[in-house]
Write an enzyme that holds these catalytic residues in place. Structure first.
Site, PDB file in Angstrom:
ATOM      1  N   LYS A 159      13.305   4.057  -8.563  1.00  0.00           N
ATOM      2  CA  LYS A 159      13.048   4.849  -7.343  1.00  0.00           C
ATOM      3  C   LYS A 159      12.907   3.929  -6.131  1.00  0.00           C
ATOM      4  CE  LYS A 159      10.446   8.711  -5.516  1.00  0.00           C
ATOM      5  NZ  LYS A 159      11.683   9.383  -5.075  1.00  0.00           N
ATOM      6  N   ALA A 209      27.757  11.242 -10.398  1.00  0.00           N
ATOM      7  CA  ALA A 209      27.514  10.254 -11.460  1.00  0.00           C
ATOM      8  C   ALA A 209      26.094   9.691 -11.402  1.00  0.00           C
ATOM      9  CB  ALA A 209      28.526   9.112 -11.360  1.00  0.00           C
ATOM     10  N   HIS A 269       6.599   6.999 -10.765  1.00  0.00           N
ATOM     11  CA  HIS A 269       8.021   7.254 -11.015  1.00  0.00           C
ATOM     12  C   HIS A 269       8.665   6.053 -11.700  1.00  0.00           C
ATOM     13  CE1 HIS A 269       7.491  10.534  -8.098  1.00  0.00           C
ATOM     14  NE2 HIS A 269       8.568  11.066  -8.645  1.00  0.00           N
ATOM     15  N   HIS A 270       9.862   6.270 -12.219  1.00  0.00           N
ATOM     16  CA  HIS A 270      10.675   5.235 -12.875  1.00  0.00           C
ATOM     17  C   HIS A 270      10.931   4.026 -11.954  1.00  0.00           C
ATOM     18  CE1 HIS A 270      14.063   6.767 -10.462  1.00  0.00           C
ATOM     19  NE2 HIS A 270      13.524   7.961 -10.702  1.00  0.00           N
ATOM     20  N   MET A 322      20.486  12.481 -11.058  1.00  0.00           N
ATOM     21  CA  MET A 322      20.358  13.924 -10.783  1.00  0.00           C
ATOM     22  C   MET A 322      21.718  14.615 -10.804  1.00  0.00           C
ATOM     23  SD  MET A 322      17.453  15.104 -10.781  1.00  0.00           S
ATOM     24  CE  MET A 322      18.060  16.713 -10.293  1.00  0.00           C
ATOM     25  N   GLY A 329      18.487  17.763  -2.339  1.00  0.00           N
ATOM     26  CA  GLY A 329      17.242  17.345  -2.992  1.00  0.00           C
ATOM     27  C   GLY A 329      16.860  15.916  -2.651  1.00  0.00           C
ATOM     28  N   GLY A 373       8.706  11.859  -2.106  1.00  0.00           N
ATOM     29  CA  GLY A 373       8.810  13.044  -1.246  1.00  0.00           C
ATOM     30  C   GLY A 373       7.871  14.142  -1.724  1.00  0.00           C
TER      31      GLY A 373
HETATM   32  N1  LIG Z   1      14.299  17.335  -4.904  1.00  0.00           N
HETATM   33  C1  LIG Z   1      14.082  17.054  -6.188  1.00  0.00           C
HETATM   34  O1  LIG Z   1      13.642  17.911  -6.980  1.00  0.00           O
HETATM   35  C2  LIG Z   1      14.411  15.670  -6.692  1.00  0.00           C
HETATM   36  C3  LIG Z   1      14.269  15.327  -8.046  1.00  0.00           C
HETATM   37  C4  LIG Z   1      14.678  14.064  -8.465  1.00  0.00           C
HETATM   38  C5  LIG Z   1      15.204  13.157  -7.556  1.00  0.00           C
HETATM   39  N2  LIG Z   1      15.283  13.514  -6.239  1.00  0.00           N
HETATM   40  C6  LIG Z   1      15.888  12.625  -5.228  1.00  0.00           C
HETATM   41  O2  LIG Z   1      17.303  12.699  -5.361  1.00  0.00           O
HETATM   42  C7  LIG Z   1      17.883  11.475  -4.914  1.00  0.00           C
HETATM   43  C8  LIG Z   1      18.794  10.906  -5.984  1.00  0.00           C
HETATM   44  O3  LIG Z   1      18.010  10.580  -7.120  1.00  0.00           O
HETATM   45  P1  LIG Z   1      18.662  10.004  -8.460  1.00  0.00           P
HETATM   46  O4  LIG Z   1      17.519   9.709  -9.385  1.00  0.00           O
HETATM   47  O5  LIG Z   1      19.759  10.893  -8.929  1.00  0.00           O
HETATM   48  O6  LIG Z   1      19.253   8.628  -7.907  1.00  0.00           O
HETATM   49  P2  LIG Z   1      20.545   7.839  -8.384  1.00  0.00           P
HETATM   50  O7  LIG Z   1      20.706   7.897  -9.866  1.00  0.00           O
HETATM   51  O8  LIG Z   1      20.465   6.496  -7.729  1.00  0.00           O
HETATM   52  O9  LIG Z   1      21.730   8.679  -7.756  1.00  0.00           O
HETATM   53  C9  LIG Z   1      22.067   8.649  -6.406  1.00  0.00           C
HETATM   54  C10 LIG Z   1      23.564   8.666  -6.367  1.00  0.00           C
HETATM   55  O10 LIG Z   1      24.017   8.860  -5.034  1.00  0.00           O
HETATM   56  C11 LIG Z   1      25.238   8.162  -4.944  1.00  0.00           C
HETATM   57  N3  LIG Z   1      25.674   7.987  -3.573  1.00  0.00           N
HETATM   58  C12 LIG Z   1      25.092   7.264  -2.592  1.00  0.00           C
HETATM   59  N4  LIG Z   1      25.817   7.342  -1.472  1.00  0.00           N
HETATM   60  C13 LIG Z   1      26.894   8.124  -1.758  1.00  0.00           C
HETATM   61  C14 LIG Z   1      28.004   8.574  -1.010  1.00  0.00           C
HETATM   62  N5  LIG Z   1      28.164   8.207   0.257  1.00  0.00           N
HETATM   63  N6  LIG Z   1      28.929   9.373  -1.604  1.00  0.00           N
HETATM   64  C15 LIG Z   1      28.773   9.736  -2.888  1.00  0.00           C
HETATM   65  N7  LIG Z   1      27.725   9.338  -3.667  1.00  0.00           N
HETATM   66  C16 LIG Z   1      26.806   8.541  -3.094  1.00  0.00           C
HETATM   67  C17 LIG Z   1      24.947   6.853  -5.651  1.00  0.00           C
HETATM   68  O11 LIG Z   1      26.144   6.220  -5.985  1.00  0.00           O
HETATM   69  P3  LIG Z   1      26.216   4.611  -6.176  1.00  0.00           P
HETATM   70  O12 LIG Z   1      25.519   4.344  -7.452  1.00  0.00           O
HETATM   71  O13 LIG Z   1      27.679   4.357  -6.218  1.00  0.00           O
HETATM   72  O14 LIG Z   1      25.532   4.024  -4.976  1.00  0.00           O
HETATM   73  C18 LIG Z   1      24.184   7.356  -6.890  1.00  0.00           C
HETATM   74  O15 LIG Z   1      25.055   7.669  -7.955  1.00  0.00           O
HETATM   75  C19 LIG Z   1      16.700  10.578  -4.537  1.00  0.00           C
HETATM   76  O16 LIG Z   1      16.442  10.710  -3.158  1.00  0.00           O
HETATM   77  C20 LIG Z   1      15.550  11.163  -5.354  1.00  0.00           C
HETATM   78  O17 LIG Z   1      14.279  10.875  -4.805  1.00  0.00           O
HETATM   79  C21 LIG Z   1      14.909  14.735  -5.795  1.00  0.00           C
END
Ligand SMILES: NC(=O)c1ccc[n+]([C@@H]2O[C@H](COP(=O)([O-])OP(=O)(O)OC[C@H]3O[C@@H](n4cnc5c(N)ncnc54)[C@H](OP(=O)(O)O)[C@@H]3O)[C@@H](O)[C@H]2O)c1
Length: 266
Positions: free
Chosen positions: A158, A9, A154-155, A12, A97, A164
Site C-alpha cells: 500500500k 491486472a 494494510h499489506h 483490485m 475506488g 482512505g
Molecule cells: N475503495 C475500495 O474499496 C478499495 C479497496 C481496495 C483498494 N482500494 C484502492 O484501489 C487502488 C488500487 O489498489 P490495488 O491494491 O489494486 O493496487 P495495485 O495492485 O497496485 O493496482 C493498481 C493498478 O493500477 C495500474 N495503473 C496505474 N496507472 C495506470 C494507467 N495509467 N492505466 C492503466 N492502469 C494503471 C497499475 O499498473 P502498473 O502495475 O503497470 O503500474 C496497477 O496494476 C488503491 O488506491 C487502493 O488504495 C480501494
C-alpha cells in the site's frame, strides 16, 4: 449493462474481473492496463484463471470508454482523474475506488461528476459503510470526554497512509462531533509530542504482509474504552461493492455519489 475495467491486472482489477465473471449478470466490455504491460493481448478471463471469453486485455482507454456503459477504476489518483475525464466527456458513468486523492483531486472528481454520475468511495464494503454510521453515532453520544484514535493495518504494497478508509472513518467521527476533521486530525506522532490535546482525532498506520485491511476506531474514556473494528480478509468485499455500485448507477442523473448513497445509508 456493459462494464469496462481499468487497471484490470492490478490486485483490485483482478478481484473485479472475478466478480463480474461470477454470474453478476453484467457484460464485461473490456479491460485495460498501462501501455507496454505484459498482460496486453491476454484473454481477460484467463488473466484470473478462468476459461477464455474472447475479450483481450487492451491499453486504449478511449476505445474502452466507447464500448462500455460504465467504467470501474481502482488504480492511482492521476490515472483515475484522467479516465474519469475521458468517460464523463462521453456521458459514461464511473465507479472509482482509488484512494490517496488530495483535496484538489477530490474537487476535480466532483466537477467531472456534473457531466455524468461518478461513485467514489475509499471503501466499497458494506461492513465499513455500516461502521461509518456507528462511528458517527458513537462520537456524538460519547462526547468530548472520549479521545478518538483510528488505527489501521494494510499489506506491504500500500502506497498511501493513513488509508482512505481511516480518513473516511475520521470524517464520520468528526461529523458526529460536529467538527472539521482537517482542523482536529493528528496524522502521525513522533518524538517529544507532549500530552494528547483534547478534541483531536488521531491516526496510526501499520504496514506489513498481505493484510487486506483492518480498521479500528477507539473511543478512550476514563476507565473504559469502546472499540469498533472492521477486519477484511478478502478483496472480494470491495469488488462486490463496486459491482453493486455499477448496477445502482445506471439511469442515475449526473452527480457525485458515495457508497452510502448506493447502499441507501445516506
Ligand atoms: N475503495 C475500495 O474499496 C478499495 C479497496 C481496495 C483498494 N482500494 C484502492 O484501489 C487502488 C488500487 O489498489 P490495488 O491494491 O489494486 O493496487 P495495485 O495492485 O497496485 O493496482 C493498481 C493498478 O493500477 C495500474 N495503473 C496505474 N496507472 C495506470 C494507467 N495509467 N492505466 C492503466 N492502469 C494503471 C497499475 O499498473 P502498473 O502495475 O503497470 O503500474 C496497477 O496494476 C488503491 O488506491 C487502493 O488504495 C480501494
Amino acid at each position: 449493462m456493459k462494464v469496462g475495467v481499468v487497471a484490470c491486472a492490478g490486485r483490485m482489477g483482478k478481484a473485479i474481473l472475478n466478480e463480474i465473471l461470477s454470474g453478476s449478470g453484467l457484460i464485461l466490455a473490456g479491460g485495460i492496463v498501462r501501455p507496454g504491460h505484459p498482460a496486453i493481448g491476454q484473454d481477460l478471463a484467463q488473466l484470473v484463471g478462468r476459461d477464455p471469453i474472447g475479450v483481450a486485455v487492451g491499453d486504449d482507454a478511449a476505445e474502452l470508454v466507447a464500448t462500455a456503459d460504465v467504467l470501474i477504476e481502482f488504480s492511482t489518483p492521476e490515472a483515475s482523474l484522467r479516465h474519469a475525464a475521458l468517460a464523463t466527456k462521453q456521458g459514461k458513468s464511473c465507479i472509482i475506488g482509488t484512494t490517496g486523492l488530495d483535496a484538489a483531486g477530490e474537487a476535480r472528481l466532483a466537477e467531472l461528476a456534473r457531466r455524468a454520475p461518478i461513485v467514489w468511495a475509499a471503501n466499497m464494503s458494506v461492513g465499513v459503510n455500516v461502521l461509518q454510521g456507528l462511528v458517527r453515532r458513537c462520537a456524538a453520544t460519547l462526547g468530548p470526554d472520549f479521545d478518538i484514535e483510528i488505527v489501521e493495518m494494510h499489506h506491504r504494497h500500500k502506497v498511501d497512509a493513513p488509508s482512505g478508509t481511516a480518513l473516511a472513518l475520521g470524517r464520520s467521527a468528526a461529523e458526529g462531533r460536529k467538527v472539521d476533521l482537517d482542523a482536529v486530525a493528528d496524522r502521525g506522532r513522533d518524538g517529544l509530542t507532549g500530552p494528547r490535546e483534547a478534541g483531536r482525532i488521531g491516526f496510526a498506520a501499520m504496514r506489513g504482509g498481505d493484510v487486506v485491511g483492518d480498521h479500528s476506531v477507539v473511543f478512550a474514556g476514563a476507565g473504559e474504552r469502546v472499540v469498533l473494528s472492521h477486519l477484511a480478509s478478502d478483496r472480494g468485499i470491495y469488488a462486490r461493492g463496486a459491482v453493486r455500485a455499477a448496477r445502482w448507477v445506471i439511469g442515475k442523473p449526473a452527480g457525485f455519489y458515495g457508497m452510502q448513497d448506493v447502499l441507501g445509508l445516506s
